[in-house]
Design a protein around this motif. Sequence first.
Motif, mmCIF file in Angstrom:
data_model
loop_
_atom_site.group_PDB
_atom_site.id
_atom_site.type_symbol
_atom_site.label_atom_id
_atom_site.label_comp_id
_atom_site.label_asym_id
_atom_site.label_seq_id
_atom_site.Cartn_x
_atom_site.Cartn_y
_atom_site.Cartn_z
ATOM 1 N N LEU A 23 0.817 -1.209 0.000
ATOM 2 C CA LEU A 23 0.000 0.000 0.000
ATOM 3 C C LEU A 23 0.853 1.262 0.000
ATOM 4 C CD1 LEU A 23 -2.869 -0.911 2.513
ATOM 5 C CD2 LEU A 23 -2.864 -1.054 0.018
ATOM 6 N N GLY A 24 2.157 1.105 0.031
ATOM 7 C CA GLY A 24 3.044 2.266 0.034
ATOM 8 C C GLY A 24 3.318 2.835 -1.336
ATOM 9 N N LEU A 25 2.692 2.294 -2.391
ATOM 10 C CA LEU A 25 2.988 2.759 -3.736
ATOM 11 C C LEU A 25 2.510 4.183 -3.997
ATOM 12 C CD1 LEU A 25 2.399 -0.419 -5.936
ATOM 13 C CD2 LEU A 25 4.538 0.555 -5.099
ATOM 14 N N GLU A 26 1.580 4.672 -3.192
ATOM 15 C CA GLU A 26 1.201 6.082 -3.304
ATOM 16 C C GLU A 26 2.407 6.967 -2.979
ATOM 17 O OE1 GLU A 26 -1.198 9.630 -3.548
ATOM 18 O OE2 GLU A 26 -1.405 7.610 -4.348
ATOM 19 N N GLY B 92 10.035 -8.583 5.491
ATOM 20 C CA GLY B 92 10.687 -9.880 5.648
ATOM 21 C C GLY B 92 11.005 -10.229 7.086
ATOM 22 N N LEU B 93 10.852 -9.261 7.984
ATOM 23 C CA LEU B 93 11.106 -9.519 9.399
ATOM 24 C C LEU B 93 9.954 -10.314 10.006
ATOM 25 C CD1 LEU B 93 12.408 -5.974 10.431
ATOM 26 C CD2 LEU B 93 13.772 -8.006 9.905
ATOM 27 N N PRO B 94 10.206 -11.070 11.071
ATOM 28 C CA PRO B 94 9.138 -11.883 11.681
ATOM 29 C C PRO B 94 8.007 -11.030 12.242
ATOM 30 C CG PRO B 94 11.322 -12.560 12.452
ATOM 31 C CD PRO B 94 11.512 -11.281 11.717
ATOM 32 N N LYS B 95 6.788 -11.521 12.081
ATOM 33 C CA LYS B 95 5.586 -10.938 12.676
ATOM 34 C C LYS B 95 5.367 -9.477 12.283
ATOM 35 C CE LYS B 95 5.681 -14.035 16.680
ATOM 36 N NZ LYS B 95 5.681 -14.144 18.170
ATOM 37 N N VAL B 96 5.675 -9.160 11.029
ATOM 38 C CA VAL B 96 5.453 -7.812 10.504
ATOM 39 C C VAL B 96 4.287 -7.849 9.532
ATOM 40 C CG1 VAL B 96 6.416 -5.948 9.118
ATOM 41 C CG2 VAL B 96 7.844 -7.100 10.797
ATOM 42 N N ASN B 97 3.348 -6.933 9.689
ATOM 43 C CA ASN B 97 2.174 -6.876 8.835
ATOM 44 C C ASN B 97 2.465 -6.002 7.620
ATOM 45 O OD1 ASN B 97 -0.526 -5.463 7.992
ATOM 46 N ND2 ASN B 97 -1.145 -7.312 9.075
ATOM 47 N N ASP B 98 2.325 -6.583 6.409
ATOM 48 C CA ASP B 98 2.688 -5.831 5.212
ATOM 49 C C ASP B 98 1.760 -4.651 4.942
ATOM 50 O OD1 ASP B 98 0.572 -7.442 4.596
ATOM 51 O OD2 ASP B 98 1.414 -8.284 2.766
ATOM 52 N N VAL B 99 0.485 -4.750 5.362
ATOM 53 C CA VAL B 99 -0.446 -3.642 5.166
ATOM 54 C C VAL B 99 -0.045 -2.446 6.029
ATOM 55 C CG1 VAL B 99 -2.834 -2.883 5.413
ATOM 56 C CG2 VAL B 99 -2.337 -5.158 4.506
ATOM 57 N N ALA B 100 0.283 -2.710 7.287
ATOM 58 C CA ALA B 100 0.701 -1.629 8.186
ATOM 59 C C ALA B 100 2.002 -0.991 7.704
ATOM 60 C CB ALA B 100 0.874 -2.174 9.605
ATOM 61 N N VAL B 101 2.937 -1.817 7.251
ATOM 62 C CA VAL B 101 4.195 -1.290 6.726
ATOM 63 C C VAL B 101 3.941 -0.453 5.481
ATOM 64 C CG1 VAL B 101 6.416 -1.906 5.695
ATOM 65 C CG2 VAL B 101 5.589 -3.154 7.677
ATOM 66 N N GLY B 102 3.016 -0.897 4.643
ATOM 67 C CA GLY B 102 2.687 -0.147 3.433
ATOM 68 C C GLY B 102 2.155 1.237 3.744
ATOM 69 N N LEU C 256 3.263 7.185 3.921
ATOM 70 C CA LEU C 256 3.473 8.448 4.622
ATOM 71 C C LEU C 256 4.934 8.887 4.539
ATOM 72 C CD1 LEU C 256 1.266 7.752 7.780
ATOM 73 C CD2 LEU C 256 0.673 9.122 5.778
ATOM 74 N N PHE C 257 5.842 7.922 4.660
ATOM 75 C CA PHE C 257 7.267 8.223 4.592
ATOM 76 C C PHE C 257 7.641 8.759 3.210
ATOM 77 C CE2 PHE C 257 11.584 6.674 3.517
ATOM 78 C CZ PHE C 257 12.313 7.413 4.426
ATOM 79 N N GLY C 258 7.183 8.091 2.154
ATOM 80 C CA GLY C 258 7.514 8.510 0.795
ATOM 81 C C GLY C 258 6.960 9.880 0.458
#
Length: 305
Positions: A41-44, A87-97, A102-104
Motif C-alpha cells: 500500500l506504500g505505492l502512493e 521480511g522480518l518476523p511478525k510484521v504486517n505488510d499492510v501496516a508497513v505499506g 506516509l514516509f515517501g
Amino acid sequence: MSDAILTVLIAMLGGAIRVSTPFMFVALGECLTEKSGRVNLGLEGTLVMGAMVAYAASYHTGSPWLGVLAAGVAGSALGAMHGSICGLPKVNDVAVGIAMMLFGVGLAFFFGKPYIQPTAPRLDSIPLGFWSDNVNLKSALQVNPLFFVGIVVALVLAWALRNTRWGLVVRTVGDSAPAARAMGISVNLVRLLTTTVGGFLAGVGGAFLSLSYPGSWNQGLSSGQGLMAVALVIFARWSPVRCVYAALLFGAAGAIGPSLQSIGVTQGYYFFNAAPYILTLIIMIATSSATHSARDMPGELSMAK
C-alpha cells in the motif's frame, strides 16, 4: 449535438491515454508484488517520490529520460525498504505499506520544495494524429512514449509469469509459501525482488506525472492514484494485460469532467471529477465477494486468508 458528443468522445480518448499511464505503471508494479503474496500500500508514496525525483533529475541534467530512470531507482529503493521490513518476523505488510506511503510522501514534499517553481525539461509526445485535420483529435493523439512502454511491460510481464521459471517461482511463492520453501525457494528473497521491481514501475509512473501530464511538480500531484491502483489490480484479477484495460477505464473516467468542461458543461463539474474515486468504490464493493476474484487471487495474500 453530434459535434458536441464527438468532441467529448475525442477528449475522453485523449484523457484515457494520458491519465491511464501512471495508473498502468503503478498497477503493474502492484500486480507483480501481489503475485508473490505481498500487498504494497506504500505505492502512493512511491508514486509521489518518483514524480519529485524525476522532476529534480530532469531539471539538473536537462534530460527527462534520466529523470525517468532516477524515478525508477528511487522507487526501487522504497520498494526494497518495504520488502526488507516485511521480511522480518511478525510484521504486517499492510501496516508497513501505510507507513511507507506516509514516509515517501513526506520525504518527497520535504526535498521537493525547491522544485515547485523551476521548469524542468519534459518528455516529448509522439504526434500520432498527424493524418487528421481535426485539431481535437490531433491533441488527443499526442501520446507519450511511456504509454507504449507500459503496454510492452504488461505483455512481457504476462508472458514471463506464464512461461518462465522465474514466473513459476513468483506464482508458487504467492500461492503457497510452505510449498515454495519445500522446493528450496527463498520466499523472502523472491518477495523482496518483486517488491523492488514493483517500486521501480511505480516510480516510473510518478515520472510521467511530473514530466508529461500534468507536467509539473507540486504537492497535490498524485491525488491518491497509488491507492486506487490496488483496487485496479483486484478488478483486473491479477492479470498484467487486464491491468492495461482497467487503467484505460480509470483514465477515461478521470477524463469525463475535463471533457464535459471542454464543451461548456460546468454543472456538476466536481462530481464528474470524482468519477475515478466513485469507480474505485464501486469496484471494491463489486469484487469484495466475487467468486472469480477469489479464484484468481494469490493464496498468500492477507485478504485471501
